[in-house]
Design a protein around this motif. Structure first.
Motif, PDB file in Angstrom:
ATOM      1  N   SER A 173     -43.574 -35.668  16.096  1.00  3.26           N
ATOM      2  CA  SER A 173     -44.041 -36.495  14.971  1.00  3.26           C
ATOM      3  C   SER A 173     -45.510 -36.818  15.207  1.00  3.26           C
ATOM      4  O   SER A 173     -45.885 -37.229  16.310  1.00  3.26           O
ATOM      5  CB  SER A 173     -43.253 -37.801  14.880  1.00  3.26           C
ATOM      6  OG  SER A 173     -41.911 -37.562  14.543  1.00  3.26           O
ATOM      7  N   LEU A 174     -46.328 -36.643  14.176  1.00  6.66           N
ATOM      8  CA  LEU A 174     -47.754 -36.952  14.267  1.00  6.66           C
ATOM      9  C   LEU A 174     -48.067 -38.148  13.380  1.00  6.66           C
ATOM     10  O   LEU A 174     -47.897 -38.089  12.155  1.00  6.66           O
ATOM     11  CB  LEU A 174     -48.592 -35.751  13.828  1.00  6.66           C
ATOM     12  CG  LEU A 174     -50.093 -36.030  13.633  1.00  6.66           C
ATOM     13  CD1 LEU A 174     -50.760 -36.406  14.953  1.00  6.66           C
ATOM     14  CD2 LEU A 174     -50.791 -34.825  12.996  1.00  6.66           C
ATOM     15  N   VAL A 175     -48.530 -39.233  13.978  1.00  9.54           N
ATOM     16  CA  VAL A 175     -48.981 -40.406  13.245  1.00  9.54           C
ATOM     17  C   VAL A 175     -50.504 -40.394  13.281  1.00  9.54           C
ATOM     18  O   VAL A 175     -51.113 -40.428  14.351  1.00  9.54           O
ATOM     19  CB  VAL A 175     -48.444 -41.706  13.862  1.00  9.54           C
ATOM     20  CG1 VAL A 175     -48.857 -42.904  13.028  1.00  9.54           C
ATOM     21  CG2 VAL A 175     -46.922 -41.640  14.000  1.00  9.54           C
ATOM     22  N   ARG A 176     -51.107 -40.335  12.098  1.00  4.65           N
ATOM     23  CA  ARG A 176     -52.566 -40.164  12.041  1.00  4.65           C
ATOM     24  C   ARG A 176     -53.127 -40.986  10.888  1.00  4.65           C
ATOM     25  O   ARG A 176     -52.395 -41.447  10.004  1.00  4.65           O
ATOM     26  CB  ARG A 176     -52.910 -38.675  11.907  1.00  4.65           C
ATOM     27  CG  ARG A 176     -52.157 -37.923  10.812  1.00  4.65           C
ATOM     28  CD  ARG A 176     -52.791 -38.077   9.451  1.00  4.65           C
ATOM     29  NE  ARG A 176     -52.183 -37.282   8.393  1.00  4.65           N
ATOM     30  CZ  ARG A 176     -52.634 -37.280   7.147  1.00  4.65           C
ATOM     31  NH1 ARG A 176     -53.649 -38.037   6.795  1.00  4.65           N
ATOM     32  NH2 ARG A 176     -52.023 -36.548   6.221  1.00  4.65           N
ATOM     33  N   PRO A 177     -54.459 -41.194  10.865  1.00  4.88           N
ATOM     34  CA  PRO A 177     -55.048 -42.032   9.812  1.00  4.88           C
ATOM     35  C   PRO A 177     -54.882 -41.415   8.429  1.00  4.88           C
ATOM     36  O   PRO A 177     -55.010 -40.198   8.264  1.00  4.88           O
ATOM     37  CB  PRO A 177     -56.532 -42.100  10.201  1.00  4.88           C
ATOM     38  CG  PRO A 177     -56.589 -41.691  11.624  1.00  4.88           C
ATOM     39  CD  PRO A 177     -55.462 -40.741  11.831  1.00  4.88           C
ATOM     40  N   ASP A 178     -54.614 -42.254   7.462  1.00  7.10           N
ATOM     41  CA  ASP A 178     -54.534 -41.802   6.077  1.00  7.10           C
ATOM     42  C   ASP A 178     -55.949 -41.817   5.492  1.00  7.10           C
ATOM     43  O   ASP A 178     -56.289 -42.630   4.626  1.00  7.10           O
ATOM     44  CB  ASP A 178     -53.606 -42.727   5.281  1.00  7.10           C
ATOM     45  CG  ASP A 178     -53.285 -42.178   3.900  1.00  7.10           C
ATOM     46  OD1 ASP A 178     -53.673 -41.030   3.611  1.00  7.10           O
ATOM     47  OD2 ASP A 178     -52.648 -42.903   3.107  1.00  7.10           O
ATOM     48  N   THR A 179     -56.776 -40.917   6.006  1.00 11.42           N
ATOM     49  CA  THR A 179     -58.176 -40.809   5.609  1.00 11.42           C
ATOM     50  C   THR A 179     -58.511 -39.340   5.394  1.00 11.42           C
ATOM     51  O   THR A 179     -57.717 -38.452   5.732  1.00 11.42           O
ATOM     52  CB  THR A 179     -59.113 -41.365   6.700  1.00 11.42           C
ATOM     53  OG1 THR A 179     -58.957 -40.573   7.889  1.00 11.42           O
ATOM     54  CG2 THR A 179     -58.799 -42.817   7.006  1.00 11.42           C
ATOM     55  N   VAL A 180     -59.691 -39.097   4.864  1.00 12.67           N
ATOM     56  CA  VAL A 180     -60.135 -37.712   4.675  1.00 12.67           C
ATOM     57  C   VAL A 180     -60.187 -36.987   6.009  1.00 12.67           C
ATOM     58  O   VAL A 180     -59.741 -35.837   6.132  1.00 12.67           O
ATOM     59  CB  VAL A 180     -61.514 -37.680   3.984  1.00 12.67           C
ATOM     60  CG1 VAL A 180     -62.064 -36.258   3.946  1.00 12.67           C
ATOM     61  CG2 VAL A 180     -61.416 -38.245   2.571  1.00 12.67           C
ATOM     62  N   ALA A 181     -60.741 -37.652   7.051  1.00 14.53           N
ATOM     63  CA  ALA A 181     -60.800 -37.033   8.376  1.00 14.53           C
ATOM     64  C   ALA A 181     -59.395 -36.789   8.929  1.00 14.53           C
ATOM     65  O   ALA A 181     -59.130 -35.765   9.566  1.00 14.53           O
ATOM     66  CB  ALA A 181     -61.602 -37.910   9.328  1.00 14.53           C
ATOM     67  N   GLY A 182     -58.473 -37.724   8.665  1.00 15.51           N
ATOM     68  CA  GLY A 182     -57.112 -37.578   9.178  1.00 15.51           C
ATOM     69  C   GLY A 182     -56.311 -36.500   8.490  1.00 15.51           C
ATOM     70  O   GLY A 182     -55.373 -35.947   9.071  1.00 15.51           O
ATOM     71  N   ASP A 183     -56.655 -36.185   7.248  1.00 11.66           N
ATOM     72  CA  ASP A 183     -55.887 -35.183   6.489  1.00 11.66           C
ATOM     73  C   ASP A 183     -55.917 -33.804   7.136  1.00 11.66           C
ATOM     74  O   ASP A 183     -55.028 -32.987   6.903  1.00 11.66           O
ATOM     75  CB  ASP A 183     -56.433 -35.076   5.061  1.00 11.66           C
ATOM     76  CG  ASP A 183     -56.115 -36.299   4.217  1.00 11.66           C
ATOM     77  OD1 ASP A 183     -55.232 -37.083   4.620  1.00 11.66           O
ATOM     78  OD2 ASP A 183     -56.757 -36.480   3.160  1.00 11.66           O
ATOM     79  N   ARG A 184     -56.939 -33.536   7.942  1.00 16.30           N
ATOM     80  CA  ARG A 184     -57.083 -32.228   8.574  1.00 16.30           C
ATOM     81  C   ARG A 184     -56.219 -32.089   9.828  1.00 16.30           C
ATOM     82  O   ARG A 184     -55.917 -30.976  10.262  1.00 16.30           O
ATOM     83  CB  ARG A 184     -58.562 -32.017   8.931  1.00 16.30           C
ATOM     84  CG  ARG A 184     -58.923 -30.701   9.558  1.00 16.30           C
ATOM     85  CD  ARG A 184     -58.750 -29.553   8.608  1.00 16.30           C
ATOM     86  NE  ARG A 184     -59.228 -28.300   9.196  1.00 16.30           N
ATOM     87  CZ  ARG A 184     -58.893 -27.107   8.753  1.00 16.30           C
ATOM     88  NH1 ARG A 184     -58.088 -26.982   7.713  1.00 16.30           N
ATOM     89  NH2 ARG A 184     -59.363 -26.011   9.320  1.00 16.30           N
ATOM     90  N   LEU A 185     -55.788 -33.197  10.397  1.00 15.57           N
ATOM     91  CA  LEU A 185     -55.143 -33.160  11.710  1.00 15.57           C
ATOM     92  C   LEU A 185     -53.802 -32.432  11.744  1.00 15.57           C
ATOM     93  O   LEU A 185     -53.531 -31.695  12.704  1.00 15.57           O
ATOM     94  CB  LEU A 185     -54.994 -34.585  12.253  1.00 15.57           C
ATOM     95  CG  LEU A 185     -56.292 -35.397  12.374  1.00 15.57           C
ATOM     96  CD1 LEU A 185     -56.035 -36.711  13.100  1.00 15.57           C
ATOM     97  CD2 LEU A 185     -57.380 -34.604  13.073  1.00 15.57           C
TER      98      LEU A 185
END
Length: 418
Positions: A173-185
């Protein structure tokens, strides 16, 4: 009072007033004992005092570096002047710092942190100012012709982390920022996982500056499962907040098979120390980094500078990835300026020195760095990556140590990411 006594007191007062004026300068570090040529002005920016990720150690490291190099006579005879700027974790703040760099006629922006590449690169490009050794959060750092990255950025960390997890985790499971930068992760993590024919990770976007993450933590644990499941969080400073919520989930202590993981910048030695060392919830966590672990002897020159010139500045932690990146970035600046070989150092001359293939030896902290066209990775979204190597680390007895020795090249993994 004698005339000699009065003269002495007046001289002392004048010196004290001069020193006070220097100390009260806003965001400027004066030289210690620089050379006889024109001063060399640069800028380092990073967010500080914000609700999201803060990196005060980066400008602090830049200031310590300047004190050291000026005590040694400057860079090629030039006194190094470091301007600092609070980027504030906002596009407006990043743009303001870049505009100030232009107004101050800096020759380069060095060792800085911002995820708002579009906001800061445009002003720098218009003025022809090179951006050396940024932290690597924004895609613009790997596309602009005036950016000279010293690591592979978030792209290499996340792709490499997928490769690291693929060896031990059944589901991720990947928890990442809900931001433009995070969308790429998620795409990058999956490219690493799929190098070993692993299933894709469950993508769980989260608010970057939330006060707690109970709902997201529960979802992440459920999706990972308890049969060699792994939960990875990449939330910058809020990663600790997420894992605080994670370990408070009902019966979470019984889920021994659920492994936690992250990348440097979100989890590092300072965080492990703050949360209990060997008793930290991060004990056993997998971590992917850009550089050797903090105990590697290659860091000895940096540690000496911190010890002798940081004056116990508690903003500087030598195990922090931002501090380490800043040290490497200034190493690049020093080599580039020395290679210019001119009385006047300009942004154009610094950029040309790097463009023509000046090779930078970082003492084993990275592979030799060089920014010729043929040295670049050429990945679709990250063409200017020249260092695509990462390190696999793990927390053992409260210390981040190498999981496997040496570097792992993730260039093909980054290049293959859709």
């Amino acid at each position: 009072m004698t005339g000699r006594r009065m003269t002495s007191l007046l001289a002392y007062a004048t010196a004290a007033a001069t020193g006070a004026a220097l100390l009260t300068g806003c965001g400027v570090l004066p030289g210690v004992s620089g050379g006889s040529r024109e001063p060399l002005t640069v800028m380092t920016w990073a967010p500080d005092g914000t609700r999201a990720t803060n990196m005060p150690g980066m400008p602090a490291m830049a200031q310590a570096y300047a004190r050291w190099v000026n005590a040694e006579g400057g860079i090629a005879g030039h006194e190094l002047r470091v301007l600092t700027c609070n980027e504030q974790n906002s596009s407006a703040g990043a743009a303001a710092c870049a505009r100030r760099a232009v107004r101050e006629n800096v020759v380069a922006v060095v060792g800085s942190y911002s995820q708002h590449g579009r906001a800061f690169m445009a002003p720098l490009e218009a003025a022809g100012i090179p951006y050396i050794g940024g932290y690597g959060l924004s895609e613009d750092e790997f596309t602009s012709h005036l950016s000279y990255p010293v690591n592979g950025g978030q792209a290499s960390l996340i792709a490499g982390h997928g490769m690291q997890l693929a060896e031990s985790c059944r589901r991720v499971s990947l928890v990442r920022p809900d931001t433009v930068a995070g969308d790429r992760l998620p795409t990058l993590l999956n490219s690493g996982l799929q190098r070993s024919r692993h299933r894709t990770a469950t993508d769980i976007p989260a608010v970057e500056d939330a006060g707690e993450y109970t709902e997201k933590a529960s979802e992440a644990r459920e999706k990972a499962g308890d049969d060699k499941g792994c939960v990875t969080a990449v939330l910058g400073e809020r990663t600790q907040t997420f894992f605080d919520s994670f370990r408070r989930l009902p019966d979470s202590d019984d889920d021994a098979e659920v492994r936690i993981s992250s990348v440097l910048g979100s989890v590092g030695q300072p965080l492990v120390d703050r949360t209990g060392g060997s008793r930290s919830p991060f004990e056993g966590a997998y971590v992917t980094g850009w550089y050797p672990d903090a105990s590697d002897k290659a860091w000895t020159p940096m540690l000496k500078v911190i010890r002798e010139h940081a004056f116990e500045d508690n903003r500087i932690d030598p195990a922090d990835a931002g501090v380490q990146t800043t040290w490497i970035a200034y190493t690049v600046l020093k080599k580039a300026v020395e290679s210019v070989g001119a009385e006047e150092v300009t942004p154009l001359r610094v950029a040309r020195a790097l463009d023509r293939g000046e090779e930078i030896d970082t003492g084993g902290l990275t592979p030799p760095l060089r920014w010729r066209y043929e040295d670049m990775l050429g990945a679709t979204d990250f063409p200017r990556i020249v260092n695509s190597e990462v390190t696999f680390q793990v927390v053992r007895q409260g210390r981040l140590v190498a999981q496997k020795p040496g570097f792992v090249d993730v260039g093909e993994t980054v290049r293959s990411a859709p």
